[in-house]
Design a protein around this motif. Structure first.
Motif, PDB file in Angstrom:
ATOM      1  N   MET A   1       0.851  -1.184   0.000  1.00 27.68           N
ATOM      2  CA  MET A   1       0.000   0.000   0.000  1.00 27.68           C
ATOM      3  C   MET A   1       0.886   1.234   0.000  1.00 27.68           C
ATOM      4  O   MET A   1       2.034   1.191   0.468  1.00 27.68           O
ATOM      5  CB  MET A   1      -0.927   0.029   1.216  1.00 27.68           C
ATOM      6  CG  MET A   1      -0.214   0.136   2.539  1.00 27.68           C
ATOM      7  SD  MET A   1      -1.344   0.276   3.955  1.00 27.68           S
ATOM      8  CE  MET A   1      -1.970   1.946   3.686  1.00 27.68           C
ATOM      9  N   PRO A   2       0.406   2.354  -0.559  1.00 30.89           N
ATOM     10  CA  PRO A   2       1.173   3.597  -0.488  1.00 30.89           C
ATOM     11  C   PRO A   2       1.470   3.953   0.965  1.00 30.89           C
ATOM     12  O   PRO A   2       0.613   3.822   1.840  1.00 30.89           O
ATOM     13  CB  PRO A   2       0.234   4.625  -1.134  1.00 30.89           C
ATOM     14  CG  PRO A   2      -0.630   3.819  -2.040  1.00 30.89           C
ATOM     15  CD  PRO A   2      -0.849   2.512  -1.320  1.00 30.89           C
ATOM     16  N   GLY A   3       2.693   4.389   1.207  1.00 30.28           N
ATOM     17  CA  GLY A   3       3.079   4.746   2.563  1.00 30.28           C
ATOM     18  C   GLY A   3       3.835   3.648   3.290  1.00 30.28           C
ATOM     19  O   GLY A   3       4.493   3.906   4.286  1.00 30.28           O
ATOM     20  N   TYR A   4       3.753   2.423   2.784  1.00 28.39           N
ATOM     21  CA  TYR A   4       4.515   1.338   3.399  1.00 28.39           C
ATOM     22  C   TYR A   4       6.003   1.566   3.142  1.00 28.39           C
ATOM     23  O   TYR A   4       6.384   2.072   2.089  1.00 28.39           O
ATOM     24  CB  TYR A   4       4.056   0.002   2.826  1.00 28.39           C
ATOM     25  CG  TYR A   4       4.817  -1.161   3.400  1.00 28.39           C
ATOM     26  CD1 TYR A   4       4.857  -1.362   4.767  1.00 28.39           C
ATOM     27  CD2 TYR A   4       5.516  -2.032   2.570  1.00 28.39           C
ATOM     28  CE1 TYR A   4       5.579  -2.410   5.302  1.00 28.39           C
ATOM     29  CE2 TYR A   4       6.227  -3.090   3.104  1.00 28.39           C
ATOM     30  CZ  TYR A   4       6.255  -3.274   4.469  1.00 28.39           C
ATOM     31  OH  TYR A   4       6.970  -4.303   4.995  1.00 28.39           O
ATOM     32  N   PHE A   5       6.847   1.222   4.084  1.00 26.76           N
ATOM     33  CA  PHE A   5       8.247   1.619   3.977  1.00 26.76           C
ATOM     34  C   PHE A   5       8.988   0.919   2.836  1.00 26.76           C
ATOM     35  O   PHE A   5      10.030   1.385   2.389  1.00 26.76           O
ATOM     36  CB  PHE A   5       8.975   1.423   5.319  1.00 26.76           C
ATOM     37  CG  PHE A   5       9.466   0.024   5.592  1.00 26.76           C
ATOM     38  CD1 PHE A   5      10.802  -0.301   5.460  1.00 26.76           C
ATOM     39  CD2 PHE A   5       8.581  -0.965   6.003  1.00 26.76           C
ATOM     40  CE1 PHE A   5      11.261  -1.583   5.735  1.00 26.76           C
ATOM     41  CE2 PHE A   5       9.030  -2.233   6.280  1.00 26.76           C
ATOM     42  CZ  PHE A   5      10.371  -2.557   6.145  1.00 26.76           C
ATOM     43  N   LEU A   6       8.443  -0.170   2.324  1.00 28.57           N
ATOM     44  CA  LEU A   6       9.031  -0.846   1.171  1.00 28.57           C
ATOM     45  C   LEU A   6       8.174  -0.694  -0.086  1.00 28.57           C
ATOM     46  O   LEU A   6       8.366  -1.422  -1.055  1.00 28.57           O
ATOM     47  CB  LEU A   6       9.231  -2.340   1.488  1.00 28.57           C
ATOM     48  CG  LEU A   6      10.308  -2.647   2.521  1.00 28.57           C
ATOM     49  CD1 LEU A   6      10.308  -4.128   2.871  1.00 28.57           C
ATOM     50  CD2 LEU A   6      11.679  -2.206   2.044  1.00 28.57           C
ATOM     51  N   HIS A   7       7.276   0.259  -0.053  1.00 27.37           N
ATOM     52  CA  HIS A   7       6.344   0.420  -1.167  1.00 27.37           C
ATOM     53  C   HIS A   7       7.060   0.608  -2.505  1.00 27.37           C
ATOM     54  O   HIS A   7       6.728  -0.050  -3.498  1.00 27.37           O
ATOM     55  CB  HIS A   7       5.425   1.606  -0.906  1.00 27.37           C
ATOM     56  CG  HIS A   7       4.514   1.939  -2.043  1.00 27.37           C
ATOM     57  ND1 HIS A   7       3.440   1.156  -2.395  1.00 27.37           N
ATOM     58  CD2 HIS A   7       4.534   2.965  -2.932  1.00 27.37           C
ATOM     59  CE1 HIS A   7       2.821   1.676  -3.430  1.00 27.37           C
ATOM     60  NE2 HIS A   7       3.464   2.779  -3.774  1.00 27.37           N
ATOM     61  N   ASP A   8       8.038   1.490  -2.544  1.00 25.99           N
ATOM     62  CA  ASP A   8       8.713   1.781  -3.808  1.00 25.99           C
ATOM     63  C   ASP A   8       9.454   0.562  -4.348  1.00 25.99           C
ATOM     64  O   ASP A   8       9.441   0.301  -5.561  1.00 25.99           O
ATOM     65  CB  ASP A   8       9.684   2.944  -3.634  1.00 25.99           C
ATOM     66  CG  ASP A   8       8.969   4.266  -3.376  1.00 25.99           C
ATOM     67  OD1 ASP A   8       7.750   4.334  -3.632  1.00 25.99           O
ATOM     68  OD2 ASP A   8       9.630   5.207  -2.902  1.00 25.99           O
ATOM     69  N   GLN A   9      10.105  -0.177  -3.474  1.00 27.24           N
ATOM     70  CA  GLN A   9      10.819  -1.380  -3.923  1.00 27.24           C
ATOM     71  C   GLN A   9       9.852  -2.397  -4.502  1.00 27.24           C
ATOM     72  O   GLN A   9      10.145  -3.051  -5.510  1.00 27.24           O
ATOM     73  CB  GLN A   9      11.590  -2.004  -2.752  1.00 27.24           C
ATOM     74  CG  GLN A   9      12.731  -1.140  -2.238  1.00 27.24           C
ATOM     75  CD  GLN A   9      13.533  -1.854  -1.173  1.00 27.24           C
ATOM     76  OE1 GLN A   9      13.833  -3.034  -1.292  1.00 27.24           O
ATOM     77  NE2 GLN A   9      13.887  -1.138  -0.117  1.00 27.24           N
ATOM     78  N   ILE A  10       8.708  -2.526  -3.877  1.00 27.51           N
ATOM     79  CA  ILE A  10       7.719  -3.500  -4.333  1.00 27.51           C
ATOM     80  C   ILE A  10       7.108  -3.068  -5.660  1.00 27.51           C
ATOM     81  O   ILE A  10       6.905  -3.880  -6.558  1.00 27.51           O
ATOM     82  CB  ILE A  10       6.636  -3.677  -3.250  1.00 27.51           C
ATOM     83  CG1 ILE A  10       7.245  -4.307  -2.005  1.00 27.51           C
ATOM     84  CG2 ILE A  10       5.489  -4.537  -3.759  1.00 27.51           C
ATOM     85  CD1 ILE A  10       6.382  -4.202  -0.784  1.00 27.51           C
ATOM     86  N   GLU A  11       6.837  -1.761  -5.789  1.00 24.40           N
ATOM     87  CA  GLU A  11       6.268  -1.252  -7.031  1.00 24.40           C
ATOM     88  C   GLU A  11       7.171  -1.543  -8.221  1.00 24.40           C
ATOM     89  O   GLU A  11       6.702  -1.837  -9.324  1.00 24.40           O
ATOM     90  CB  GLU A  11       6.035   0.255  -6.911  1.00 24.40           C
ATOM     91  CG  GLU A  11       4.818   0.637  -6.087  1.00 24.40           C
ATOM     92  CD  GLU A  11       3.528   0.356  -6.816  1.00 24.40           C
ATOM     93  OE1 GLU A  11       3.213   1.081  -7.777  1.00 24.40           O
ATOM     94  OE2 GLU A  11       2.839  -0.609  -6.423  1.00 24.40           O
ATOM     95  N   LYS A  12       8.477  -1.462  -8.013  1.00 22.50           N
ATOM     96  CA  LYS A  12       9.426  -1.698  -9.095  1.00 22.50           C
ATOM     97  C   LYS A  12       9.387  -3.138  -9.603  1.00 22.50           C
ATOM     98  O   LYS A  12       9.850  -3.419 -10.712  1.00 22.50           O
ATOM     99  CB  LYS A  12      10.841  -1.350  -8.635  1.00 22.50           C
ATOM    100  CG  LYS A  12      11.077   0.145  -8.441  1.00 22.50           C
ATOM    101  CD  LYS A  12      12.484   0.416  -7.957  1.00 22.50           C
ATOM    102  CE  LYS A  12      12.699   1.907  -7.728  1.00 22.50           C
ATOM    103  NZ  LYS A  12      14.070   2.188  -7.208  1.00 22.50           N
ATOM    104  N   LEU A  13       8.851  -4.046  -8.805  1.00 18.96           N
ATOM    105  CA  LEU A  13       8.785  -5.443  -9.224  1.00 18.96           C
ATOM    106  C   LEU A  13       7.733  -5.665 -10.305  1.00 18.96           C
ATOM    107  O   LEU A  13       7.754  -6.682 -11.000  1.00 18.96           O
ATOM    108  CB  LEU A  13       8.479  -6.335  -8.020  1.00 18.96           C
ATOM    109  CG  LEU A  13       9.503  -6.330  -6.886  1.00 18.96           C
ATOM    110  CD1 LEU A  13       9.023  -7.214  -5.745  1.00 18.96           C
ATOM    111  CD2 LEU A  13      10.870  -6.760  -7.374  1.00 18.96           C
TER     112      LEU A  13
END
Length: 330
Positions: free
Chosen positions: A86-98
């Protein structure tokens, strides 16, 4: 769970890791060796012991779905095709890149999970409420569950289960090496007799976290060996809860720690909730009682984000170590 009060569910989530993944047209493949380095054949299974018993899983899973174990799987560099995010999760950006499908549902969205067509499901043991919830997942695909609070134990078990035990061992060793690096830097800077407190303020009250609540405070008090000041020890002795306590603002003057880590935001709070808590901290800091504390007067208060402090894993815990290093040595 988004509320400021630490509920039982939130406490479980504090040390839980939340990762995102989803199905793609083609599943990624894990290494073709077992945990001892021997060659394995496609289609073979291995028995894995976990929080809900023993389960036969594929030796070479091609489509791993996972929920709340993202920190471990990212640290192991294990590919997956479905996860929480979810947006705001501390690993959100890393996960989105997957580039994978994700879901923020809780309880788990069984229909969406099944549609991802996983051949293995890996979850935090707290992602389901009970054995019945686990059984539902196990009908979709073989499911294994681990305790996110003990991330080192869990990542080693996952490494063994997925044939990457050497990687798990390396992740743990690197974490311990960084602990030693940070500990030495802190000792060189301030010696060994300074005290520190981990708190979570709002406009109305103040939460303090106790040394005994290791899923939150282990970085400070256990791994780095920093000391709690006498006020924290007294609060813990007099308190009714293991995790910590909610204190009235009148108790602020008792907080005499040399350094203060002031946490705001929750592990999975939305942007609006996160910003609201940040504003509450600013309101709290207007109090004359707060401004009169030794740590405040000496400029030794550091704001830290609950987004990773309320999580547990190699990535989250390294971020915590970086926070403490910055707080004490800058």
């Amino acid at each position: 769970m988004q509320g400021r009060k630490v509920t039982a569910l939130m406490l479980l989530m504090l040390a839980v890791t939340i990762i995102a993944a989803a199905c793609g047209d083609k599943g990624a493949e894990l290494p073709k060796t077992d945990s001892t380095g021997g060659e394995e054949q496609q289609g073979e299974t291995r028995t894995v012991e976990h929080a809900y018993g023993k389960t036969e899983i594929p030796v070479h899973p091609q489509r791993i779905a996972q929920y709340w174990m993202e920190d471990n799987l990212l640290s192991l560099e294990v590919p997956f095709i479905y996860s929480f995010n979810m947006p705001g999760y501390f690993l959100h950006d890393q996960i989105e890149k997957l580039g994978i499908k994700t879901d923020s549902a809780f309880p788990l969205n069984l229909e969406a999970l099944a549609a991802a067509n996983p051949d293995l499901i890996i979850i935090s043991q707290y992602a389901v409420d009970d054995e019945a919830g686990y059984a539902q997942l196990n009908k979709i695909a073989p499911t294994i569950a681990f305790d996110p609070n003990d991330w080192q134990g869990s990542i080693q078990k996952l490494g063994d289960a997925l044939g990457v035990s050497d990687k798990a061992t390396a992740v743990i060793a690197a974490h311990q090496e960084y602990i030693n690096t940070v500990k030495n830097a802190i000792t060189d800077k301030i010696g060994t007799d300074k005290t520190i407190a981990l708190i979570r303020p709002s406009a109305k009250d103040l939460q303090v976290f106790f040394p005994g609540f290791s899923s939150i405070t282990k970085t400070v008090y256990t791994e780095l060996g920093l000391a709690a000041d006498d006020s924290i020890k007294k609060f813990e002795q007099d308190g009714s809860y293991e995790w910590g306590d909610d204190l009235s603002l009148e108790k602020i003057p008792e907080l005499q720690a040399d350094y203060i880590l002031s946490m705001y935001g929750s592990s999975i709070s939305t942007e609006d909730e996160f910003e609201r808590e940040a504003a509450e901290v600013k309101e709290f800091e207007k109090s004359p009682l707060w401004k009169d504390l030794p740590a405040v007067k000496n400029g030794q208060v550091t704001l830290v984000s609950g987004r990773h402090w309320m999580m547990s894993g190699a990535i989250a815990d390294r971020m915590k170590l970086e926070d403490v290093l910055k707080a004490v040595t800058n």
